[in-house]
Design a protein around this motif. Sequence first.
Motif, PDB file in Angstrom:
ATOM      1  N   TYR A   1      -6.013   9.235 -12.296  1.00  0.00           N
ATOM      2  CA  TYR A   1      -4.622   9.199 -11.842  1.00  0.00           C
ATOM      3  C   TYR A   1      -4.187   7.752 -11.588  1.00  0.00           C
ATOM      4  CZ  TYR A   1      -0.727  10.224  -8.619  1.00  0.00           C
ATOM      5  OH  TYR A   1       0.489  10.282  -7.991  1.00  0.00           O
ATOM      6  N   GLU A   2      -5.029   7.021 -10.861  1.00  0.00           N
ATOM      7  CA  GLU A   2      -4.695   5.638 -10.505  1.00  0.00           C
ATOM      8  C   GLU A   2      -4.634   4.743 -11.737  1.00  0.00           C
ATOM      9  OE1 GLU A   2      -3.658   4.758  -7.654  1.00  0.00           O
ATOM     10  OE2 GLU A   2      -4.257   6.487  -6.467  1.00  0.00           O
TER      11      GLU A   2
ATOM     12  N   ILE B   1     -11.814  13.290   2.925  1.00  0.00           N
ATOM     13  CA  ILE B   1     -10.601  13.361   3.754  1.00  0.00           C
ATOM     14  C   ILE B   1      -9.358  13.114   2.904  1.00  0.00           C
ATOM     15  CG2 ILE B   1      -9.376  12.361   5.721  1.00  0.00           C
ATOM     16  CD1 ILE B   1     -12.116  11.553   6.838  1.00  0.00           C
TER      17      ILE B   1
ATOM     18  N   GLY C   1      -8.879   7.664   6.401  1.00  0.00           N
ATOM     19  CA  GLY C   1      -9.214   7.163   5.060  1.00  0.00           C
ATOM     20  C   GLY C   1      -8.218   6.092   4.637  1.00  0.00           C
ATOM     21  N   HIS C   2      -6.933   6.345   4.872  1.00  0.00           N
ATOM     22  CA  HIS C   2      -5.892   5.350   4.565  1.00  0.00           C
ATOM     23  C   HIS C   2      -6.099   4.094   5.432  1.00  0.00           C
ATOM     24  CE1 HIS C   2      -3.331   9.104   3.522  1.00  0.00           C
ATOM     25  NE2 HIS C   2      -3.649   8.526   2.378  1.00  0.00           N
TER      26      HIS C   2
ATOM     27  N   PHE D   1       0.881  -1.174   0.000  1.00  0.00           N
ATOM     28  CA  PHE D   1       0.000   0.000   0.000  1.00  0.00           C
ATOM     29  C   PHE D   1       0.923   1.231   0.000  1.00  0.00           C
ATOM     30  CE2 PHE D   1      -3.063   2.830   2.568  1.00  0.00           C
ATOM     31  CZ  PHE D   1      -3.716   3.273   1.434  1.00  0.00           C
ATOM     32  N   PRO D   2       1.197   1.764  -1.199  1.00  0.00           N
ATOM     33  CA  PRO D   2       2.157   2.863  -1.274  1.00  0.00           C
ATOM     34  C   PRO D   2       1.463   4.217  -1.173  1.00  0.00           C
ATOM     35  CG  PRO D   2       1.629   2.120  -3.486  1.00  0.00           C
ATOM     36  CD  PRO D   2       0.742   1.340  -2.541  1.00  0.00           C
TER      37      PRO D   2
ATOM     38  N   TYR E   1     -15.698   9.085   4.239  1.00  0.00           N
ATOM     39  CA  TYR E   1     -14.284   9.462   4.255  1.00  0.00           C
ATOM     40  C   TYR E   1     -13.839  10.106   2.940  1.00  0.00           C
ATOM     41  CZ  TYR E   1     -13.830   6.398   8.360  1.00  0.00           C
ATOM     42  OH  TYR E   1     -13.966   5.799   9.583  1.00  0.00           O
TER      43      TYR E   1
ATOM     44  N   GLY F   1      -6.504   3.448  -2.933  1.00  0.00           N
ATOM     45  CA  GLY F   1      -7.874   3.872  -2.644  1.00  0.00           C
ATOM     46  C   GLY F   1      -8.328   4.897  -3.673  1.00  0.00           C
ATOM     47  N   VAL F   2      -9.623   4.913  -3.937  1.00  0.00           N
ATOM     48  CA  VAL F   2     -10.187   5.858  -4.913  1.00  0.00           C
ATOM     49  C   VAL F   2     -11.309   6.656  -4.264  1.00  0.00           C
ATOM     50  CG1 VAL F   2     -11.460   6.075  -7.074  1.00  0.00           C
ATOM     51  CG2 VAL F   2      -9.654   4.394  -6.870  1.00  0.00           C
TER      52      VAL F   2
ATOM     53  N   SER G   1       2.206   8.746   0.151  1.00  0.00           N
ATOM     54  CA  SER G   1       3.041   9.722   0.864  1.00  0.00           C
ATOM     55  C   SER G   1       2.662   9.732   2.347  1.00  0.00           C
ATOM     56  CB  SER G   1       2.842  11.127   0.307  1.00  0.00           C
ATOM     57  OG  SER G   1       2.825  11.125  -1.088  1.00  0.00           O
TER      58      SER G   1
END
Length: 149
Positions: free
Chosen positions: A101-102, A129, A20-21, A10-11, A126, A92-93, A13
């Motif tokens: 982007y994904e 967020i 949410g992450h 799960f990459p 979420y 996640g989207v 920043s």
Amino acid sequence: MNKVNKIAIFPGSFDPFTIGHHDIVMRGLQLFDEIIIGIGHNYTKRDTFPLEERLAAIQRTYNNQSRVHVCAYDGLTIDFAAQHNAHFILRGVRSTLDFEYERNIAEANKQLSGIETVLLYTRPEYAHISSTLVRDLHAHGKDISQYLP
Ligand code: ADP
């Protein structure tokens, strides 16, 4: 025959790591045997929270979760995944913007290494967020604890 562990990276920043992450990781655990959270360096973004702080906060969150690991990495996500024997990338989207982007990154990663990207939709509550929102609130002296796991 030995069962092969399904390992996902799960990459992100994670500047900072939000609820949410966290939700994506917890739901990802229903799909994968192991999840490795990779704190990568995104050259288009400047860090607000120091890497050591992000690493320690995420490690604390998953202290009791033996199937979740946390590492920082430099370089390409596909190389990081290969080093950890991971055959999946979890992301996640939240919106159509995220989706476009994904999709581009997932396509490139698939072509370059064969790795599959698995996308999970955010929970509606979420969807607003983002680390950017949390950083902004923090910069203006607001309490951000409700956004952190
Ligand atoms: P990056 O800098 O690589 O975009 P982020 O740390 O911003 O990394 O996000 C990591 C992953 O988590 C991305 O796939 C992003 O779409 C997803 N994500 C971020 N916030 C949320 C949220 N609120 N709900 C679901 N997924 C999210």
